[in-house]
Design a protein around this motif. Structure first.
Motif, PDB file in Angstrom:
ATOM      1  N   ASN A  88      31.993  44.031  32.068  1.00 35.31           N
ATOM      2  CA  ASN A  88      33.363  44.547  31.883  1.00 35.31           C
ATOM      3  C   ASN A  88      34.080  43.778  30.776  1.00 35.31           C
ATOM      4  O   ASN A  88      35.115  43.136  31.005  1.00 35.31           O
ATOM      5  CB  ASN A  88      34.183  44.463  33.179  1.00 35.31           C
ATOM      6  CG  ASN A  88      33.719  45.419  34.253  1.00 35.31           C
ATOM      7  OD1 ASN A  88      32.945  46.334  33.995  1.00 35.31           O
ATOM      8  ND2 ASN A  88      34.178  45.211  35.482  1.00 35.31           N
ATOM      9  N   PRO A  89      33.564  43.812  29.566  1.00 34.70           N
ATOM     10  CA  PRO A  89      34.124  42.993  28.475  1.00 34.70           C
ATOM     11  C   PRO A  89      35.584  43.273  28.149  1.00 34.70           C
ATOM     12  O   PRO A  89      36.247  42.417  27.547  1.00 34.70           O
ATOM     13  CB  PRO A  89      33.219  43.330  27.278  1.00 34.70           C
ATOM     14  CG  PRO A  89      32.585  44.628  27.626  1.00 34.70           C
ATOM     15  CD  PRO A  89      32.423  44.633  29.103  1.00 34.70           C
ATOM     16  N   ASN A  90      36.101  44.422  28.555  1.00 34.39           N
ATOM     17  CA  ASN A  90      37.497  44.752  28.271  1.00 34.39           C
ATOM     18  C   ASN A  90      38.437  44.389  29.417  1.00 34.39           C
ATOM     19  O   ASN A  90      39.639  44.693  29.358  1.00 34.39           O
ATOM     20  CB  ASN A  90      37.631  46.248  27.945  1.00 34.39           C
ATOM     21  CG  ASN A  90      36.888  46.623  26.670  1.00 34.39           C
ATOM     22  OD1 ASN A  90      36.892  45.873  25.700  1.00 34.39           O
ATOM     23  ND2 ASN A  90      36.245  47.775  26.685  1.00 34.39           N
ATOM     24  N   GLY A  91      37.925  43.761  30.449  1.00 30.11           N
ATOM     25  CA  GLY A  91      38.772  43.367  31.579  1.00 30.11           C
ATOM     26  C   GLY A  91      39.815  42.340  31.172  1.00 30.11           C
ATOM     27  O   GLY A  91      39.598  41.546  30.258  1.00 30.11           O
ATOM     28  N   SER A  92      40.940  42.350  31.862  1.00 31.09           N
ATOM     29  CA  SER A  92      42.050  41.452  31.506  1.00 31.09           C
ATOM     30  C   SER A  92      42.029  40.132  32.278  1.00 31.09           C
ATOM     31  O   SER A  92      42.749  39.198  31.933  1.00 31.09           O
ATOM     32  CB  SER A  92      43.383  42.162  31.767  1.00 31.09           C
ATOM     33  OG  SER A  92      43.498  42.528  33.141  1.00 31.09           O
ATOM     34  N   ILE A  93      41.215  40.039  33.337  1.00 30.66           N
ATOM     35  CA  ILE A  93      41.128  38.820  34.136  1.00 30.66           C
ATOM     36  C   ILE A  93      39.713  38.264  33.995  1.00 30.66           C
ATOM     37  O   ILE A  93      38.748  38.887  34.442  1.00 30.66           O
ATOM     38  CB  ILE A  93      41.437  39.085  35.621  1.00 30.66           C
ATOM     39  CG1 ILE A  93      42.842  39.641  35.784  1.00 30.66           C
ATOM     40  CG2 ILE A  93      41.262  37.806  36.441  1.00 30.66           C
ATOM     41  CD1 ILE A  93      43.160  40.089  37.192  1.00 30.66           C
ATOM     42  N   THR A  94      39.589  37.116  33.370  1.00 29.07           N
ATOM     43  CA  THR A  94      38.269  36.541  33.131  1.00 29.07           C
ATOM     44  C   THR A  94      37.851  35.635  34.276  1.00 29.07           C
ATOM     45  O   THR A  94      38.566  34.718  34.658  1.00 29.07           O
ATOM     46  CB  THR A  94      38.243  35.747  31.810  1.00 29.07           C
ATOM     47  OG1 THR A  94      38.492  36.642  30.724  1.00 29.07           O
ATOM     48  CG2 THR A  94      36.885  35.093  31.604  1.00 29.07           C
ATOM     49  N   VAL A  95      36.673  35.929  34.816  1.00 29.13           N
ATOM     50  CA  VAL A  95      36.028  35.078  35.818  1.00 29.13           C
ATOM     51  C   VAL A  95      34.735  34.571  35.197  1.00 29.13           C
ATOM     52  O   VAL A  95      33.887  35.362  34.792  1.00 29.13           O
ATOM     53  CB  VAL A  95      35.710  35.860  37.103  1.00 29.13           C
ATOM     54  CG1 VAL A  95      34.910  34.986  38.075  1.00 29.13           C
ATOM     55  CG2 VAL A  95      36.981  36.372  37.760  1.00 29.13           C
ATOM     56  N   THR A  96      34.588  33.268  35.104  1.00 31.01           N
ATOM     57  CA  THR A  96      33.370  32.675  34.564  1.00 31.01           C
ATOM     58  C   THR A  96      32.567  32.073  35.711  1.00 31.01           C
ATOM     59  O   THR A  96      33.109  31.315  36.514  1.00 31.01           O
ATOM     60  CB  THR A  96      33.687  31.584  33.524  1.00 31.01           C
ATOM     61  OG1 THR A  96      34.438  32.161  32.452  1.00 31.01           O
ATOM     62  CG2 THR A  96      32.419  30.982  32.967  1.00 31.01           C
ATOM     63  N   GLU A  97      31.292  32.447  35.769  1.00 27.16           N
ATOM     64  CA  GLU A  97      30.417  31.886  36.805  1.00 27.16           C
ATOM     65  C   GLU A  97      29.306  31.062  36.165  1.00 27.16           C
ATOM     66  O   GLU A  97      28.555  31.556  35.330  1.00 27.16           O
ATOM     67  CB  GLU A  97      29.778  32.985  37.660  1.00 27.16           C
ATOM     68  CG  GLU A  97      28.856  32.400  38.730  1.00 27.16           C
ATOM     69  CD  GLU A  97      28.040  33.426  39.512  1.00 27.16           C
ATOM     70  OE1 GLU A  97      27.386  33.035  40.496  1.00 27.16           O
ATOM     71  OE2 GLU A  97      28.055  34.614  39.138  1.00 27.16           O
ATOM     72  N   PHE A  98      29.205  29.786  36.574  1.00 26.12           N
ATOM     73  CA  PHE A  98      28.067  28.947  36.237  1.00 26.12           C
ATOM     74  C   PHE A  98      27.076  29.079  37.398  1.00 26.12           C
ATOM     75  O   PHE A  98      27.435  28.812  38.546  1.00 26.12           O
ATOM     76  CB  PHE A  98      28.493  27.490  36.076  1.00 26.12           C
ATOM     77  CG  PHE A  98      29.285  27.201  34.837  1.00 26.12           C
ATOM     78  CD1 PHE A  98      28.682  26.615  33.730  1.00 26.12           C
ATOM     79  CD2 PHE A  98      30.642  27.511  34.767  1.00 26.12           C
ATOM     80  CE1 PHE A  98      29.418  26.332  32.577  1.00 26.12           C
ATOM     81  CE2 PHE A  98      31.375  27.242  33.620  1.00 26.12           C
ATOM     82  CZ  PHE A  98      30.768  26.659  32.524  1.00 26.12           C
ATOM     83  N   PHE A  99      25.842  29.475  37.119  1.00 25.78           N
ATOM     84  CA  PHE A  99      24.917  29.776  38.201  1.00 25.78           C
ATOM     85  C   PHE A  99      23.475  29.490  37.786  1.00 25.78           C
ATOM     86  O   PHE A  99      23.168  29.301  36.610  1.00 25.78           O
ATOM     87  CB  PHE A  99      25.048  31.249  38.613  1.00 25.78           C
ATOM     88  CG  PHE A  99      24.531  32.204  37.564  1.00 25.78           C
ATOM     89  CD1 PHE A  99      23.273  32.776  37.678  1.00 25.78           C
ATOM     90  CD2 PHE A  99      25.298  32.513  36.449  1.00 25.78           C
ATOM     91  CE1 PHE A  99      22.793  33.629  36.692  1.00 25.78           C
ATOM     92  CE2 PHE A  99      24.829  33.371  35.470  1.00 25.78           C
ATOM     93  CZ  PHE A  99      23.562  33.927  35.591  1.00 25.78           C
ATOM     94  N   ASP A 100      22.600  29.502  38.790  1.00 27.73           N
ATOM     95  CA  ASP A 100      21.165  29.370  38.581  1.00 27.73           C
ATOM     96  C   ASP A 100      20.490  30.426  39.456  1.00 27.73           C
ATOM     97  O   ASP A 100      20.863  30.597  40.616  1.00 27.73           O
ATOM     98  CB  ASP A 100      20.698  27.960  38.966  1.00 27.73           C
ATOM     99  CG  ASP A 100      19.223  27.721  38.696  1.00 27.73           C
ATOM    100  OD1 ASP A 100      18.378  28.380  39.346  1.00 27.73           O
ATOM    101  OD2 ASP A 100      18.900  26.882  37.839  1.00 27.73           O
ATOM    102  N   TYR A 101      19.494  31.108  38.923  1.00 25.99           N
ATOM    103  CA  TYR A 101      18.859  32.204  39.650  1.00 25.99           C
ATOM    104  C   TYR A 101      18.089  31.750  40.878  1.00 25.99           C
ATOM    105  O   TYR A 101      17.822  32.555  41.765  1.00 25.99           O
ATOM    106  CB  TYR A 101      17.916  32.980  38.716  1.00 25.99           C
ATOM    107  CG  TYR A 101      18.652  33.842  37.728  1.00 25.99           C
ATOM    108  CD1 TYR A 101      19.278  35.023  38.134  1.00 25.99           C
ATOM    109  CD2 TYR A 101      18.759  33.473  36.401  1.00 25.99           C
ATOM    110  CE1 TYR A 101      19.971  35.812  37.233  1.00 25.99           C
ATOM    111  CE2 TYR A 101      19.448  34.251  35.484  1.00 25.99           C
ATOM    112  CZ  TYR A 101      20.048  35.417  35.906  1.00 25.99           C
ATOM    113  OH  TYR A 101      20.744  36.191  35.013  1.00 25.99           O
TER     114      TYR A 101
END
Length: 246
Positions: A88-101
């Protein structure tokens, strides 16, 4: 007893934290006082638990303050690195997730993250591959980053996270089953550019003092661990602030 409780509560966190008084003049220990404190703690072990909890709360508060400063300083790298996979690159609320599979907590949180993004098109999800569980995790991260321009990132994220004990072969099998162009994904994922990207993400996580995965960032808020309720609250607070400002 009140005096001893206070003394124990002050003494225990220092012992737990392993603090020393190097460079300061230490008074001679009061043996009788020490024996009284020890006896009290043996009789009331709940004081140790209380002190430990207070110490953890204090450390968490200090981490939050430090993280807030670092987030402001490195916001561009956290939210707007063009190399990251973004849903959702056009979303106005950015959520960043640092993760490992291969992180169990990440896998547990993934279905709710996918549902959250699908139901809320105003959420812009930035996926940061923070590789901490070895070669198989790195192989999956390289595959995802190599395939990021093929329009199937959310589906691939969901499928990789649904696999228990994911390994490199399993990641390839999943991607092939989704119709991803494997030649292109492999070539891009094994490039020096992706190697540098993964290194930069690891360095950023270290700068932010992230001790594990998952970790979410919304605005100035760091949510360590798979605390989906805290994540949703941070999103709602951000949404409310934007509505008020607009």
């Amino acid at each position: 007893m009140t005096f001893l409780r206070r003394a124990a509560t002050l003494a225990v966190p220092l012992a737990i934290a392993g603090l020393t008084l190097a460079g300061c003049n230490q008074a001679k220990p009061d043996k009788a006082f020490g024996e009284k404190v020890r006896a009290y703690l043996l009789e009331h072990p709940e004081v140790l638990m209380e002190a430990s909890q207070k110490l953890q709360e204090k450390q968490a508060a200090q981490q939050a303050v430090s993280a807030q400063k670092a987030i402001g300083q490195y916001r561009q790298a956290i939210e707007r690195d063009p190399r990251d996979v973004v849903i959702n690159p056009n979303g106005s609320i950015t959520v960043t997730e640092f993760f490992d599979y291969r992180c169990g907590y990440c896998r547990h949180a993934a279905p709710e993250i996918v549902e959250l993004v699908r139901k809320n098109p105003d959420i812009r999800l930035v996926l940061k591959d923070f590789v901490i569980f070895g070669n198989d995790s790195e192989a999956a991260a390289r595959l995802m980053l190599g395939a990021k321009d093929q329009g199937k990132s959310l589906e691939l994220y969901k499928a990789l996270m649904a696999e228990n004990a994911l390994d490199a072969a399993g990641a390839l099998r999943i991607a092939q089953g989704m119709g991803i162009d494997m030649a292109k994904a492999k070539a891009a994922g094994e490039s020096q550019a992706v190697t540098q990207h993964l290194a930069d993400t690891g360095a950023l996580a270290k700068t932010l003092a992230l001790s594990g995965t998952p970790a979410f960032i919304v605005g100035d808020t760091l949510i360590p661990g798979a605390d989906i309720n805290a994540l949703k609250l941070a999103i709602e607070q951000t949404r409310a602030s934007k509505a008020k400002a607009g």
